[in-house]
Design an enzyme around this catalytic site. Structure first.
Site, mmCIF file in Angstrom:
data_model
loop_
_atom_site.group_PDB
_atom_site.id
_atom_site.type_symbol
_atom_site.label_atom_id
_atom_site.label_comp_id
_atom_site.label_asym_id
_atom_site.label_seq_id
_atom_site.Cartn_x
_atom_site.Cartn_y
_atom_site.Cartn_z
ATOM 1 N N HIS A 177 -9.922 1.658 0.004
ATOM 2 C CA HIS A 177 -9.643 0.747 1.818
ATOM 3 C C HIS A 177 -10.932 0.983 2.200
ATOM 4 C CE1 HIS A 177 -7.798 -2.482 3.621
ATOM 5 N NE2 HIS A 177 -6.800 -2.683 2.936
ATOM 6 N N GLU B 158 -11.669 -3.934 -2.898
ATOM 7 C CA GLU B 158 -10.374 -2.881 -3.726
ATOM 8 C C GLU B 158 -10.363 -2.907 -5.022
ATOM 9 O OE1 GLU B 158 -7.257 -2.526 -0.455
ATOM 10 O OE2 GLU B 158 -8.364 -4.450 0.443
ATOM 11 N N HIS C 9 0.763 -1.343 -0.014
ATOM 12 C CA HIS C 9 0.326 0.296 0.583
ATOM 13 C C HIS C 9 1.111 0.985 -0.180
ATOM 14 C CE1 HIS C 9 -3.679 -2.522 0.117
ATOM 15 N NE2 HIS C 9 -4.181 -2.584 1.319
HETATM 16 C C1 BGC Z 1 -4.549 -6.860 1.718
HETATM 17 C C2 BGC Z 1 -4.122 -7.068 3.304
HETATM 18 C C3 BGC Z 1 -3.614 -6.061 4.424
HETATM 19 C C4 BGC Z 1 -5.127 -5.510 4.326
HETATM 20 C C5 BGC Z 1 -5.392 -3.780 5.815
HETATM 21 C C6 BGC Z 1 -5.489 -5.840 2.601
HETATM 22 O O1 BGC Z 1 -5.720 -5.326 1.025
HETATM 23 O O2 BGC Z 1 -4.760 -7.174 0.899
HETATM 24 O O3 BGC Z 1 -3.343 -8.130 3.013
HETATM 25 O O4 BGC Z 1 -3.742 -7.050 5.663
HETATM 26 O O5 BGC Z 1 -5.214 -4.268 3.360
HETATM 27 O O6 BGC Z 1 -3.593 -4.168 5.306
#
Ligand code: BGC
Length: 393
Positions: free
Chosen positions: A221, A358, A147
């Site tokens: 998210h 997402e 991210h």
């Molecule tokens: C990911 C997860 C992660 C989460 C929060 C998601 O987009 O795929 O693996 O733990 O975000 O961080």
């Protein structure tokens, strides 16, 4: 002659009558149209101070409302902190996970409500090659980059401006990510536009330009819990995902590269089913994600904006439809929530009390040539749209 006169006057009377009636009906048409548009088009944009970051930056909160639903967005991380929508009885409640204060968002946010960039999800070993140059990113998730790194777009303060046009209104957030930030090449000028439509759709338009060849993959998210009761797991929500294929992952959640069929697996959401039905199935992929934490390869990738997923909560009657022009969606069921974070209004967020849809390009695309490209060239414009539409049934 007399008769004719009478007929003439009668005719004149009727003609004038008709004319005045038609004028009136036109006018009343206008009026009712005006009235309708006033009734249908409720626009609320409110701004207030939300807090200040430890380095002295002011964070504002914007509230967008259309008379039926409201959404709060803060300039820190472009985070949706609250989204209030009606249930089937008309009770308007908040259906997104988040916190009550800026300090909690800054201290330890598992990306609740946030904009994600420069790269949604993981890049293997926090590295990629572009035109023969190796770029080293920040490894913030075991060996991988997740991210956008330690200070991704979820942790920066965006510049906001309000807008209003015929169809929608909302806020435009801009951020300039400097060349080299978190290891990425190019000065990236990013604009994210949140628009609220009258039909309870929240649209997110992501745009970016760069001055050096780079990679970009932005997403949103938000964790939803359509029951509005954050103490309840989302396992009773019925989800559909318009995808015949998904991306199996390794132990560190990096796609193996293969596009696998969902047929006969817990990953088959082509027909709507409860999240909880197979979330604990005896399946290697499910075990790796501790549940669902995978990217689905969406169907109809050449169709542009199309319906990609739905989530329905029978108890409240609330339904979310996600529309997007993206090729993939990461369906994450809040498996890493562990009851340690304080929920809005009290309580804590236990495992699987929120789910995320997402929309994005596939994880690790910069290292997997067979995946749709995430490369952005100078002179080109990155532009992608996702819409979250809320209804009841
Ligand atoms: C990911 C997860 C992660 C989460 C929060 C998601 O987009 O795929 O693996 O733990 O975000 O961080």
């Amino acid at each position: 002659m007399k008769k004719l006169n009478i007929n003439f006057y009668a005719f004149l009377f009727i003609a004038l009558g008709l004319l005045s009636f038609s004028c009136k009906s036109d006018k009343s048409g206008d009026e009712s149209q005006e009235k309708d548009s006033v009734v249908m088009k409720t626009i609320k944009i409110e701004k207030k101070l939300y807090g200040t970051t430890p380095d002295g930056k002011t964070v504002d909160q914007y509230t967008l409302g259309n008379g039926s639903m409201e959404v709060d967005i803060i300039t820190y991380g472009g985070i949706i902190t609250s989204l209030r929508i009606p249930d089937k009885q008309g009770n308007v409640q908040d259906v997104v996970l988040g916190f009550d204060s800026l300090s909690e968002y800054i201290a330890n946010n598992p990306y609740f409500g946030a904009l994600i960039g420069r790269y949604g999800n993981r890049i293997a070993n926090a590295t990629f090659k572009l035109d023969g140059v190796d770029y080293k990113l920040v490894a913030n998730n075991g060996p991988n980059h997740l991210h956008g790194g330690t200070k991704g777009f979820d942790k920066v303060v965006w510049t906001a401006s309000e807008f209003e046009n015929e169809d929608a209104f909302g806020i435009k957030l801009t951020y300039l990510s400097a060349d080299g930030e978190e290891g990425y090449p190019g000065n990236l000028e990013v604009t994210v536009t949140y628009s609220l439509l009258q039909d309870n759709t929240l649209e997110v338009l992501y745009e970016a330009v760069t001055d050096k060849k780079t990679v970009v993959n932005l997403t949103q998210h938000t964790y939803f819990n359509l029951s509005a009761d954050f103490s309840k797991p989302i396992l009773d929500h019925e989800v559909s995902i318009n995808a015949d294929l998904y991306l199996p992952v390794d132990e560190t959640l990096i796609p193996l590269g293969e596009l696998a069929s969902v047929e006969g697996t817990p990953f088959d959401f082509r027909a709507s089913k409860k999240i909880g039905n197979e979330i604990d199935a005896d399946n290697e992929q499910i075990k790796r994600g501790l549940g669902y934490d995978h990217c689905w390869v969406l169907n109809e990738q050449d169709q542009g904006m199309r319906s990609v997923a739905t989530a329905y909560h029978a108890g409240s009657g609330r339904q979310l439809e996600v529309l997007s022009d993206e090729p993939g969606v990461q369906f994450y069921t809040g498996n890493f929530l562990d009851g340690t974070l304080t929920a809005k209004g009290g309580g804590t967020y236990a495992q699987r009390t929120g789910f995320c849809l997402e929309t994005q390009h596939y994880p690790d695309s910069p290292n997997q040539e067979q995946f749709p490209s995430v490369v952005l060239e100078p002179g080109d414009k990155y532009s992608t749209k996702t819409a979250f539409k809320f209804t009841t049934k």
